[in-house]
Design a protein around this motif. Structure first.
Motif, PDB file in Angstrom:
ATOM      1  N   ALA A  28       0.827  -1.211   0.000  1.00  0.00           N
ATOM      2  CA  ALA A  28       0.000   0.000   0.000  1.00  0.00           C
ATOM      3  C   ALA A  28       0.859   1.258   0.000  1.00  0.00           C
ATOM      4  CB  ALA A  28      -0.921  -0.005   1.216  1.00  0.00           C
ATOM      5  N   ASN A  29       1.952   1.248   0.756  1.00  0.00           N
ATOM      6  CA  ASN A  29       2.839   2.408   0.784  1.00  0.00           C
ATOM      7  C   ASN A  29       3.481   2.650  -0.584  1.00  0.00           C
ATOM      8  OD1 ASN A  29       2.331   2.887   3.508  1.00  0.00           O
ATOM      9  ND2 ASN A  29       4.039   1.618   4.186  1.00  0.00           N
ATOM     10  N   MET A  30       3.851   1.584  -1.256  1.00  0.00           N
ATOM     11  CA  MET A  30       4.444   1.729  -2.583  1.00  0.00           C
ATOM     12  C   MET A  30       3.435   2.299  -3.582  1.00  0.00           C
ATOM     13  SD  MET A  30       7.643   1.137  -2.976  1.00  0.00           S
ATOM     14  CE  MET A  30       7.647   0.860  -4.751  1.00  0.00           C
ATOM     15  N   GLU A  31       2.177   1.920  -3.476  1.00  0.00           N
ATOM     16  CA  GLU A  31       1.167   2.488  -4.365  1.00  0.00           C
ATOM     17  C   GLU A  31       1.095   4.006  -4.201  1.00  0.00           C
ATOM     18  OE1 GLU A  31      -0.766   1.254  -6.823  1.00  0.00           O
ATOM     19  OE2 GLU A  31       0.403  -0.585  -6.616  1.00  0.00           O
ATOM     20  N   ARG A  32       1.170   4.471  -2.972  1.00  0.00           N
ATOM     21  CA  ARG A  32       1.131   5.918  -2.721  1.00  0.00           C
ATOM     22  C   ARG A  32       2.370   6.610  -3.275  1.00  0.00           C
ATOM     23  NH1 ARG A  32       0.360   5.928   3.586  1.00  0.00           N
ATOM     24  NH2 ARG A  32       0.807   8.161   3.333  1.00  0.00           N
ATOM     25  N   ILE A  33       3.519   5.982  -3.107  1.00  0.00           N
ATOM     26  CA  ILE A  33       4.758   6.568  -3.603  1.00  0.00           C
ATOM     27  C   ILE A  33       4.760   6.631  -5.132  1.00  0.00           C
ATOM     28  CG2 ILE A  33       7.246   6.162  -3.818  1.00  0.00           C
ATOM     29  CD1 ILE A  33       7.028   4.947  -0.923  1.00  0.00           C
ATOM     30  N   LEU A  34       4.363   5.558  -5.779  1.00  0.00           N
ATOM     31  CA  LEU A  34       4.336   5.537  -7.235  1.00  0.00           C
ATOM     32  C   LEU A  34       3.330   6.550  -7.779  1.00  0.00           C
ATOM     33  CD1 LEU A  34       4.632   1.681  -7.783  1.00  0.00           C
ATOM     34  CD2 LEU A  34       6.371   3.406  -8.318  1.00  0.00           C
ATOM     35  N   ALA A  35       2.199   6.712  -7.093  1.00  0.00           N
ATOM     36  CA  ALA A  35       1.218   7.707  -7.521  1.00  0.00           C
ATOM     37  C   ALA A  35       1.766   9.124  -7.359  1.00  0.00           C
ATOM     38  CB  ALA A  35      -0.071   7.537  -6.713  1.00  0.00           C
ATOM     39  N   LEU A  36       2.475   9.368  -6.258  1.00  0.00           N
ATOM     40  CA  LEU A  36       3.081  10.676  -6.029  1.00  0.00           C
ATOM     41  C   LEU A  36       4.104  10.998  -7.118  1.00  0.00           C
ATOM     42  CD1 LEU A  36       3.506  13.138  -4.055  1.00  0.00           C
ATOM     43  CD2 LEU A  36       5.334  11.780  -3.025  1.00  0.00           C
ATOM     44  N   PHE A  37       4.950  10.021  -7.437  1.00  0.00           N
ATOM     45  CA  PHE A  37       5.962  10.242  -8.465  1.00  0.00           C
ATOM     46  C   PHE A  37       5.328  10.453  -9.839  1.00  0.00           C
ATOM     47  CE2 PHE A  37       9.671   7.943  -6.102  1.00  0.00           C
ATOM     48  CZ  PHE A  37       9.730   9.009  -5.220  1.00  0.00           C
ATOM     49  N   TYR A  79       5.669 -10.021  -3.059  1.00  0.00           N
ATOM     50  CA  TYR A  79       4.864  -9.003  -3.734  1.00  0.00           C
ATOM     51  C   TYR A  79       5.414  -8.728  -5.136  1.00  0.00           C
ATOM     52  CZ  TYR A  79       3.103  -8.351   0.972  1.00  0.00           C
ATOM     53  OH  TYR A  79       2.550  -8.560   2.212  1.00  0.00           O
ATOM     54  N   PRO A  80       5.372  -9.730  -6.008  1.00  0.00           N
ATOM     55  CA  PRO A  80       5.911  -9.521  -7.357  1.00  0.00           C
ATOM     56  C   PRO A  80       5.207  -8.403  -8.113  1.00  0.00           C
ATOM     57  CG  PRO A  80       4.638 -11.554  -7.243  1.00  0.00           C
ATOM     58  CD  PRO A  80       4.818 -11.085  -5.836  1.00  0.00           C
ATOM     59  N   GLN A  81       3.936  -8.149  -7.762  1.00  0.00           N
ATOM     60  CA  GLN A  81       3.201  -7.081  -8.431  1.00  0.00           C
ATOM     61  C   GLN A  81       3.819  -5.713  -8.145  1.00  0.00           C
ATOM     62  OE1 GLN A  81       2.163  -9.070  -6.044  1.00  0.00           O
ATOM     63  NE2 GLN A  81       0.883  -8.003  -4.521  1.00  0.00           N
ATOM     64  N   VAL A  82       4.448  -5.549  -6.986  1.00  0.00           N
ATOM     65  CA  VAL A  82       5.130  -4.294  -6.680  1.00  0.00           C
ATOM     66  C   VAL A  82       6.313  -4.104  -7.626  1.00  0.00           C
ATOM     67  CG1 VAL A  82       6.516  -3.092  -4.946  1.00  0.00           C
ATOM     68  CG2 VAL A  82       4.400  -4.223  -4.273  1.00  0.00           C
ATOM     69  N   VAL A  83       7.072  -5.155  -7.829  1.00  0.00           N
ATOM     70  CA  VAL A  83       8.212  -5.097  -8.750  1.00  0.00           C
ATOM     71  C   VAL A  83       7.741  -4.745 -10.157  1.00  0.00           C
ATOM     72  CG1 VAL A  83      10.024  -6.472  -9.847  1.00  0.00           C
ATOM     73  CG2 VAL A  83       9.606  -6.685  -7.382  1.00  0.00           C
ATOM     74  N   ARG A  84       6.660  -5.369 -10.591  1.00  0.00           N
ATOM     75  CA  ARG A  84       6.166  -5.120 -11.951  1.00  0.00           C
ATOM     76  C   ARG A  84       5.619  -3.699 -12.093  1.00  0.00           C
ATOM     77  NH1 ARG A  84       3.825 -10.732 -11.104  1.00  0.00           N
ATOM     78  NH2 ARG A  84       5.503 -12.106 -11.850  1.00  0.00           N
ATOM     79  N   ARG A  85       5.032  -3.164 -11.027  1.00  0.00           N
ATOM     80  CA  ARG A  85       4.559  -1.779 -11.062  1.00  0.00           C
ATOM     81  C   ARG A  85       5.723  -0.800 -11.162  1.00  0.00           C
ATOM     82  NH1 ARG A  85       2.152   1.544 -11.083  1.00  0.00           N
ATOM     83  NH2 ARG A  85       1.083   2.312  -9.239  1.00  0.00           N
ATOM     84  N   ILE A  86       6.811  -1.101 -10.477  1.00  0.00           N
ATOM     85  CA  ILE A  86       8.007  -0.257 -10.569  1.00  0.00           C
ATOM     86  C   ILE A  86       8.483  -0.194 -12.015  1.00  0.00           C
ATOM     87  CG2 ILE A  86      10.460  -0.161  -9.980  1.00  0.00           C
ATOM     88  CD1 ILE A  86       9.663  -1.304  -7.195  1.00  0.00           C
ATOM     89  N   VAL A  87       8.628  -1.354 -12.624  1.00  0.00           N
ATOM     90  CA  VAL A  87       9.133  -1.419 -14.000  1.00  0.00           C
ATOM     91  C   VAL A  87       8.152  -0.784 -14.976  1.00  0.00           C
ATOM     92  CG1 VAL A  87       9.808  -2.984 -15.858  1.00  0.00           C
ATOM     93  CG2 VAL A  87      10.531  -3.456 -13.500  1.00  0.00           C
ATOM     94  N   ALA A  88       6.863  -1.071 -14.814  1.00  0.00           N
ATOM     95  CA  ALA A  88       5.850  -0.523 -15.714  1.00  0.00           C
ATOM     96  C   ALA A  88       5.796   1.000 -15.640  1.00  0.00           C
ATOM     97  CB  ALA A  88       4.480  -1.111 -15.388  1.00  0.00           C
ATOM     98  N   GLY A  89       6.153   1.564 -14.490  1.00  0.00           N
ATOM     99  CA  GLY A  89       6.150   3.006 -14.324  1.00  0.00           C
ATOM    100  C   GLY A  89       7.370   3.701 -14.897  1.00  0.00           C
TER     101      GLY A  89
END
Length: 291
Positions: free
Chosen positions: A50-59, A78-88
């Motif tokens: 959840a914290n990573m979702e907020r950070i990625l949205a802020l960035f 949480y592989p989905q977190v890794v994939r969200r990082i790359v997708a962003g």
């Protein structure tokens, strides 16, 4: 140690700074190690997703691209977190597997940690991982061999030396800006940003200091590095630093409580100010000039 420096930047070039995040959860920080058993991690409430979702949205809101030094332990769960990082469009980098200090491992243990975490992240993210940050900046005079191990494992740069005096880490006599410890062509080491005042280096690159100091002072220090020294700054923080609602383990010592929880209710807003006031990009683009 040979401090071969990269070629100087043109003085007229705009300064892009490097934004970084160490992707770990609140119970994994080194200061909590005496209070939270490692074998209890899996049973604890994880808040990193959840914290990573907020950070990625802020960035995304501010157009910031960053480098995320991610624990293998987190990536595996949480592989989905890794994939969200790359997708962003952000850079995926390694923070080791289980937040073990480099200084607490021998060469064989360290080799296994940096190779296995790199392979895991690359498998999940589908991209090459070329950067590494040691937990708690735990590379110093006593284990400089770790930099050779990183190069042998296929990393191109490290951000594992903090040139300050600190009770848990630090190498005050290290160069303040990016350097090649074993000469040009080897591994590039990129220290966290400091400002030189008299005979001391003062921390200017994030973490607890960023939460402790008034934002105006942190902004002044980064501007001084950009404008007076014509160098990019390197900033770091953790997902748990924007999470005032995180659990508070019982029995924490006063120093650990102070360092961990100070001003975390202000951190997200300060990150927004930082994103507004400076130019930010991934470490590989800032220091390796990758496209």
């Amino acid at each position: 140690m040979t401090a071969g420096a990269p070629e100087p930047r043109a003085s007229f070039a705009p300064i892009r700074n490097a934004m970084t995040c160490d992707v770990e959860d609140y119970f994994q920080v080194s200061a909590f190690a005496p209070y939270i058993a490692r074998d209890s991690w899996a049973a604890r409430e994880c808040r990193v997703e959840a914290n990573m979702e907020r950070i990625l949205a802020l960035f995304e809101q501010h157009g910031v691209k960053a480098t995320f030094f991610t624990l293998g332990w987190i990536a595996e769960r949480y592989p989905q977190v890794v994939r969200r990082i790359v997708a962003g469009g952000h850079e995926l980098a390694s923070h080791g597997y289980g937040h073990l200090r480099a200084s607490s491992q021998d060469r064989a243990e360290f080799d296994n940690d940096i190779k296995s975490s790199k392979a895991l992240l690359e498998d999940i993210g589908g991209v090459a991982v070329t950067g590494y940050r040691a937990p708690s900046f735990s590379i110093g005079h006593g284990n400089l061999w770790a930099l050779d191990a990183l190069l042998d494992a296929g990393y191109r740069y490290s951000s594992s030396i903090y040139p300050i005096a600190h009770d848990h880490y630090g190498m005050p006599d290290a160069p303040r800006f990016a350097f090649y410890p074993n000469g040009p062509g080897g591994l590039l080491e990129v220290p966290i940003t400091t400002v030189r005042v008299g005979s001391r280096n003062l921390p200017a690159g994030g973490g607890g200091y960023f939460r402790l100091l008034p934002y105006a002072l942190s902004r002044w220090m980064i501007r001084r590095v950009n404008q007076d020294e014509r160098q990019p700054s390197l900033f770091y923080f953790h997902p748990w630093e924007i999470d005032p609602g995180q659990p508070r383990p019982a029995g924490l010592g006063a120093r650990a409580r102070f360092r961990h929880y100070l001003n975390i209710d202000r951190m997200e807003r300060r990150l927004g100010l930082l994103a507004r006031d400076f130019q930010w990009d991934r470490m590989d683009r800032v220091f390796l000039q990758t496209p």
